[in-house]
Write a protein that holds these residues in place. Sequence first.
Motif, PDB file in Angstrom:
ATOM      1  N   TYR A  68      -3.465  36.944  68.056  1.00  0.00           N
ATOM      2  CA  TYR A  68      -3.332  37.947  66.998  1.00  0.00           C
ATOM      3  C   TYR A  68      -2.129  38.848  67.254  1.00  0.00           C
ATOM      4  CZ  TYR A  68      -8.068  36.889  65.391  1.00  0.00           C
ATOM      5  OH  TYR A  68      -9.172  36.278  64.886  1.00  0.00           O
ATOM      6  N   MET A  72      -3.378  43.955  64.862  1.00  0.00           N
ATOM      7  CA  MET A  72      -4.709  43.436  64.544  1.00  0.00           C
ATOM      8  C   MET A  72      -5.666  43.647  65.719  1.00  0.00           C
ATOM      9  SD  MET A  72      -6.657  42.157  62.210  1.00  0.00           S
ATOM     10  CE  MET A  72      -5.638  41.384  60.961  1.00  0.00           C
ATOM     11  N   TYR A  90      -8.776  44.889  52.957  1.00  0.00           N
ATOM     12  CA  TYR A  90      -7.756  44.089  53.636  1.00  0.00           C
ATOM     13  C   TYR A  90      -7.199  42.999  52.726  1.00  0.00           C
ATOM     14  CZ  TYR A  90      -5.483  41.146  57.137  1.00  0.00           C
ATOM     15  OH  TYR A  90      -4.561  40.411  57.839  1.00  0.00           O
ATOM     16  N   ILE A  98      -3.606  46.898  57.543  1.00  0.00           N
ATOM     17  CA  ILE A  98      -3.240  46.780  58.956  1.00  0.00           C
ATOM     18  C   ILE A  98      -1.730  46.556  59.026  1.00  0.00           C
ATOM     19  CG2 ILE A  98      -3.560  45.490  61.104  1.00  0.00           C
ATOM     20  CD1 ILE A  98      -6.438  44.962  60.217  1.00  0.00           C
ATOM     21  N   THR A 101       0.471  43.421  60.547  1.00  0.00           N
ATOM     22  CA  THR A 101      -0.271  42.171  60.651  1.00  0.00           C
ATOM     23  C   THR A 101       0.671  40.989  60.445  1.00  0.00           C
ATOM     24  OG1 THR A 101      -2.144  40.877  59.815  1.00  0.00           O
ATOM     25  CG2 THR A 101      -0.939  42.159  58.195  1.00  0.00           C
TER      26      THR A 101
END
Length: 126
Positions: A68, A72, A90, A98, A101
């Motif tokens: 990730y 994240m 999201y 986020i 991301t």
Amino acid sequence: MRAIAFFAVVSVATFITNQSQAQDAAAGEKVFAKCKACHVADEDKNKIGPSLNGVIGRTAGTHPGFKYSKPMTEAGASGVKWDDATLTEYLKDPKAKIKGTKMAFAGLKKDEDLANVIAYLKQFSK
């Protein structure tokens, strides 16, 4: 009398709105077609993106074997868990929810699509 009529109209409108936003897993499978290039939901297999099998209730950034982005994993460390509300926010705009991301997807704009794809994911999160 006007007040009663007003409340009756509001009640009917609320009922219709709630029914139209009910989750439909079959419709969600069609929406999920947009996600299949990077994700799998019906089995525990990472692709370009992490497996979404069992995603409901999972802490963000924690699926085993997937690398990730730092934002994240930090989101997960701060307590972000994937539930209806968090996934809706999201999936509507991943980069806003986020920041940083790796997910390149722009997001789902229709509330109905969001509800339906979450219903689809729930089938694989029991």
